[in-house]
Motif scaffolding. Structure first.
Motif, PDB file in Angstrom:
ATOM      1  N   THR A 549       0.852  -1.188   0.000  1.00  0.00           N
ATOM      2  CA  THR A 549       0.000   0.000   0.000  1.00  0.00           C
ATOM      3  C   THR A 549       0.887   1.238   0.000  1.00  0.00           C
ATOM      4  O   THR A 549       2.096   1.160   0.209  1.00  0.00           O
ATOM      5  N   ARG A 550       0.262   2.365  -0.194  1.00  0.00           N
ATOM      6  CA  ARG A 550       0.989   3.629  -0.135  1.00  0.00           C
ATOM      7  C   ARG A 550       0.186   4.632   0.687  1.00  0.00           C
ATOM      8  O   ARG A 550      -1.031   4.486   0.868  1.00  0.00           O
ATOM      9  N   LYS A 551       0.907   5.636   1.178  1.00  0.00           N
ATOM     10  CA  LYS A 551       0.268   6.632   2.032  1.00  0.00           C
ATOM     11  C   LYS A 551      -0.362   7.739   1.186  1.00  0.00           C
ATOM     12  O   LYS A 551       0.255   8.231   0.243  1.00  0.00           O
ATOM     13  N   VAL A 552      -1.570   8.119   1.557  1.00  0.00           N
ATOM     14  CA  VAL A 552      -2.238   9.267   0.953  1.00  0.00           C
ATOM     15  C   VAL A 552      -2.637  10.191   2.094  1.00  0.00           C
ATOM     16  O   VAL A 552      -3.395   9.798   2.984  1.00  0.00           O
ATOM     17  N   LEU A 553      -2.100  11.389   2.101  1.00  0.00           N
ATOM     18  CA  LEU A 553      -2.322  12.307   3.207  1.00  0.00           C
ATOM     19  C   LEU A 553      -3.788  12.682   3.317  1.00  0.00           C
ATOM     20  O   LEU A 553      -4.493  12.842   2.319  1.00  0.00           O
ATOM     21  N   CYS A 567      -1.692  -0.507  -3.797  1.00  0.00           N
ATOM     22  CA  CYS A 567      -0.936  -0.131  -4.999  1.00  0.00           C
ATOM     23  C   CYS A 567      -1.739  -0.482  -6.244  1.00  0.00           C
ATOM     24  O   CYS A 567      -2.461  -1.492  -6.279  1.00  0.00           O
ATOM     25  N   PRO A 568      -1.636   0.348  -7.286  1.00  0.00           N
ATOM     26  CA  PRO A 568      -2.323   0.031  -8.551  1.00  0.00           C
ATOM     27  C   PRO A 568      -1.794  -1.263  -9.157  1.00  0.00           C
ATOM     28  O   PRO A 568      -0.751  -1.788  -8.734  1.00  0.00           O
ATOM     29  N   LYS A 594       1.226  -7.581  -3.274  1.00  0.00           N
ATOM     30  CA  LYS A 594       1.779  -6.394  -3.931  1.00  0.00           C
ATOM     31  C   LYS A 594       2.952  -5.803  -3.148  1.00  0.00           C
ATOM     32  O   LYS A 594       3.107  -4.582  -3.093  1.00  0.00           O
ATOM     33  N   ASN A 595       3.758  -6.671  -2.561  1.00  0.00           N
ATOM     34  CA  ASN A 595       4.926  -6.206  -1.831  1.00  0.00           C
ATOM     35  C   ASN A 595       6.232  -6.759  -2.375  1.00  0.00           C
ATOM     36  O   ASN A 595       7.290  -6.552  -1.793  1.00  0.00           O
TER      37      ASN A 595
END
Length: 875
Positions: A549-553, A567-568, A594-595
């Protein structure tokens, strides 16, 4: 001119006193000579100048005469007595009051111990007696300023120095203060007279500025390093969401500013920042406590002095907050007086290195009654510690001390000598000044040291030598860098409950700024956390985003508050709290989480697949069927039905069909350069050979009926030689097309990465699409031509006429290959090859079944029809 200069100096001192707000109380000098006040025209032989002190001198807490006097400033009381001046009477001296600070009393007594130790030394300043003047500043700026003037002017009420009204009885250097704010005020005043100030506990990074504080030194590290250590400590335990409180003083404001700067570099977010001072209204202290109680941050970083920490914890104790992990600055982490607050169990912070000062404990505890009675400060401490009165019963109905009181049984910060930390800083500060004095007044001759006690020692000389001191005492090194700071070394201290249930400071690691980055911070034993727990508490605004996953503020919130977005497709993140995902290499694909990127699975029509096995079985079966048909035809080659169907072309057709069935096997398996060239060319040539034979048989049928017409000799133009030539020529054309294709741009194996994103298709690229479609087109052209001729011959009457069967076979053949084109183009991956194999097998089975099955049926099942009479019978 000299008299004018001295007048200017005196007026400058007077101006400083006015600015400090203590004009009536400060010790100033006035020039009594009338000649001195005349200004211009005063001769060099001016009358003797008389200097006197104006106002009342401040009495020191402890003092002793000596050849050279060292000043001291400590925080012995917590508060300053507040006065309201009505300007109708002479203001009183600002004085200290409030509760007693036994810890700083220990510091001041440590200074006395160090001076007495030096006076008894034969190595350092032999024959020289150092004196001291130690004052209580109660960490208040007005008192500290007054003390600074006192130390800068001396105490002689009247003195004469010829024509020079210079300082008399001035200290050559001073130790103190215990706080940054009073140290700043004192250093600004004393620095004007080049008097060095060596602090044991003032840590504000601002004091490293030699432009503003050229005479300031310290034996305790700067807050710049403490802030960095605290930020690394917070980061080390994964805390990214914290609260921050600090003293509203130079120590707290500058220290917190340095910490926030370091925290920002470490990616730490602060939910709230609260500042206060011990003398603030109770409502302000209560508001700060309420912010801590209601916050979501579990970790609280407190960059506060002891006084502020005390009033804050007392307020919190009235209604203890939810569990909080306290991160302490060095000012209060080792203060045993604060360890009575049980809700602070597990507090961790940086502290000055624990040390050993031989003889200090005995000195502190061996206070005689006469010593106590002779000092108002010691008397107050004694009465406060034992709750008794040394003289008579007090108004608080205290009992009279009976002489059974024993300091060795007293539990007090004064008697706590098991972990000497700041006391050692005082000890080192005194020794640093003594070494500087020694370097000025002492000389070594013939292995003996001679010190001149009568030399006029100026503070400037001590200042110069202080910059050069470099020695060790009790195993602890003392030196100063260009900013007057020592090498930064901290112990990490954790508040842990002992077996008796008492909170004690335990050293659990260290921070050494002299080591390389990454090696400065070490933890070497287990820690206790909030509520006496063993698990590291969690203090984050948002839970960590796992890999994948990624961080979205989150809009409008700090960077530590975010959402975790998967992640896409085709991208991964292989670390926690990844800000972005990244694409896998072309031949790799993310796993399910997805890692991580794994090689894409390679797909082709392999022999171990069910589909391949089915197609191979049909291929081999077809070839076997063609061979068996040839065997049957050969065995019955003399029968009318075989002879009537052009046995030579039939055998050639069966051979071609066998090759067609078998060439489909070349499409199965991993593509290679040879297999790619072989599969397409073999397919093209064998199919043309088949169609050529069928075409030859169709032409023979038409020519046979032409030959039966009167006057026709068509058969002689299409006899066996011509039939063979037709097959050879038509096949040779396809061979030429294939050769050109292979020479110009042959098929080659390729990894198809576009059809499927998640896997690789191994297939044969056409090389030249023109060559491929030319081969198919030529086959199609021959098939259409053969189909047209078969249609024309389908109604010929004789029984041996096989044109009808050829028509059906060509109809199926054309249908298969017409539908093959869109199926071939649209089929993905290995199914493209399967479609091609299916088309080859379908068309081949159409030919063998339509052309040869009826004949084999007659030969094997209805032999009575395999006669010339039956074949010659016309419908």
């Amino acid at each position: 001119m000299e008299i004018g200069l001295r007048l200017a100096v005196s007026l400058f001192n007077l101006l400083i006193a006015v600015v400090a707000g203590s004009f009536n109380d400060d010790v100033v000098r006035t020039i009594q000579s009338a000649d001195a006040l005349n200004g211009a025209g005063v001769s060099a032989e001016a009358p003797l100048v008389k200097c006197s002190l104006q106002g009342s001198a401040r009495l020191p807490a402890f003092s002793m005469d000596g050849d050279f006097v060292i000043g001291g400033a400590f925080f012995i009381h917590y508060q300053m007595h507040t006065l309201v001046n009505n300007y109708t009477t002479k203001p009183e001296l600002p004085r200290c009051t409030g509760s007693f600070n036994a810890r700083d009393l220990r510091f001041s007594r440590t200074m006395i111990f160090a001076i007495e130790e030096i006076n008894n030394s034969t190595e350092l300043l032999p024959g020289i007696r150092l004196g001291y003047q130690i004052y209580d500043t109660c960490s208040a700026v007005p008192v500290a300023v007054h003390v600074a003037f006192q130390l800068s002017n001396g105490q002689d009420p009247v003195f004469y120095k010829g024509d020079n009204c210079s300082q008399s009885g001035v200290v050559v250097a001073a130790v103190g203060d215990s706080g940054s704010t009073p140290s700043i005020s004192m250093s600004r005043i004393m620095g004007s007279f080049n008097i060095p100030l060596v602090s044991h506990f003032a840590t504000c990074a601002c004091l490293s500025d030699k432009q503003q504080f050229p005479t300031f030194f310290r034996t305790i590290p700067s807050d710049y390093y403490q802030a960095a250590a605290l930020a690394k400590l917070v980061k080390h335990f994964g805390w990214t969401w914290i609260g921050a409180v600090h003293s509203d003083s130079d120590y707290g404001n500058n220290g917190m500013a340095s910490f926030l700067e370091a925290a920002l570099r470490e990616g730490i977010c602060v939910e709230y920042i609260e500042s206060f001072y011990r003398s603030n209204p109770q409502s302000k202290i209560q508001r700060v406590a309420d912010v801590i109680r209601s916050s979501t941050a579990v970790v609280v970083v407190a960059f506060t002095a002891v006084g502020e920490t005390k009033v804050l914890l007392e307020e919190l104790a009235r209604d203890p907050p939810p569990p909080r992990q306290w991160i302490a600055s060095e000012a209060w982490i080792t203060d045993s007086n604060l360890m009575r607050f049980s809700f602070c169990t597990g507090a961790i912070g940086v502290a000055i290195q624990k040390s050993v000062v031989p003889g200090l404990r005995d000195f502190l505890l061996n206070l005689s009654p006469s010593e106590v009675s002779a000092s108002s400060v010691l008397t107050e401490f004694w009465e406060d510690a034992f709750n008794c009165s040394l003289t008579k019963a007090s108004k608080q109905n205290k009992r009279v001390c009976d002489g059974t009181e024993d300091l060795k049984t007293l539990k007090s910060p004064y008697t706590e000598t098991s972990q000497l930390r700041v006391s050692n800083m005082v000890y080192k500060a005194v020794y640093a000044i003594a070494h500087a004095i020694h370097n000025v007044i002492c000389e070594e001759t013939n292995a003996t040291r001679q010190c001149n006690k009568y030399i006029r020692l100026e503070p400037q000389q001590v200042l110069t030598e202080l910059k050069k001191v470099n020695f060790s005492r009790n195993g602890y090194h003392v030196s100063f860098d260009v900013n007057g700071d020592p090498i930064a070394f901290y112990e990490l201290v954790n508040w842990q409950k002992s077996e008796k249930g008492v909170i004690e400071p335990v050293t659990v690691g260290y921070y050494d700024a002299s080591l390389q980055r990454g090696e400065q911070f070490r933890i070497n034993r287990n820690l206790t956390w909030l509520e006496d727990g063993t698990q590291v508490p969690v203090s984050v605004c948002s839970e960590s985003c796992p890999p994948g996953t990624r961080k979205v503020l989150q809009k409008g919130k700090p960077i530590c508050c975010y959402d975790c977005i998967p992640c896409p497709e085709g991208e991964i993140s292989n670390m926690t709290d990844a800000p972005d995902c990244f694409l896998c290499p072309r031949e790799f694909w993310p796993n399910a989480g997805k890692n991580n990127c794994f090689p894409k699975p390679v797909e082709f029509l392999s022999f171990d697949e069910v589909l391949s096995i089915i197609l191979a079985v049909f291929s081999v079966s077809g070839a076997f069927l063609a061979i068996m048909t040839a065997v049957i035809f050969f065995y019955h080659r003399t029968t009318p039905i075989v002879r009537a169907n052009n046995s030579e072309l039939s055998f050639l057709l069966l051979f071609a069909l066998t090759l067609c069935f078998l060439c489909s096997l070349t499409f199965i398996g991993a593509p290679s350069e040879w297999s790619c060239m072989l599969r397409h060319t073999a397919f093209g040539i064998t199919f043309v050979l088949c169609i050529s034979c069928v075409l030859g048989k169709t032409i023979v049928v038409l020519m046979a009926f032409k030959a039966t017409l009167p006057g026709s000799n068509a058969m002689k133009w299409f006899g066996p030689p011509q039939q063979r030539m037709t097959v050879v020529v038509l096949t040779f054309i396809q061979v030429i097309i294939c050769i050109i294709w292979l020479v110009v741009s042959p098929p080659f194996p390729v990894k198809n990465l576009t059809t499927y994103k998640e896997k690789i298709i191994l297939e044969c690229a056409l090389g030249s699409a023109v060559g491929f479609w030319a081969v198919l087109g030529y086959i199609g052209l021959l098939a259409v031509f053969c189909f047209v001729l078969a249609v024309l011959a389908r109604k010929l009457p004789d029984n041996f006429n096989e044109a009808k069967m050829i028509t059906f076979s060509m109809l199926i053949f054309c249908a298969v290959w017409i539908t093959f084109i869109p199926a071939y183009v649209s089929s993905p991956g290995k199914f493209t090859v399967a479609v091609e194999i299916f088309a080859i097998l379908a068309s081949s089975f159409a030919l063998i079944l339509c052309i040869f099955a009826p004949k084999c049926f007659i030969i094997l099942i209805q032999p009575e029809k395999n006669t010339k009479k039956f074949l010659m019978n016309k419908n």
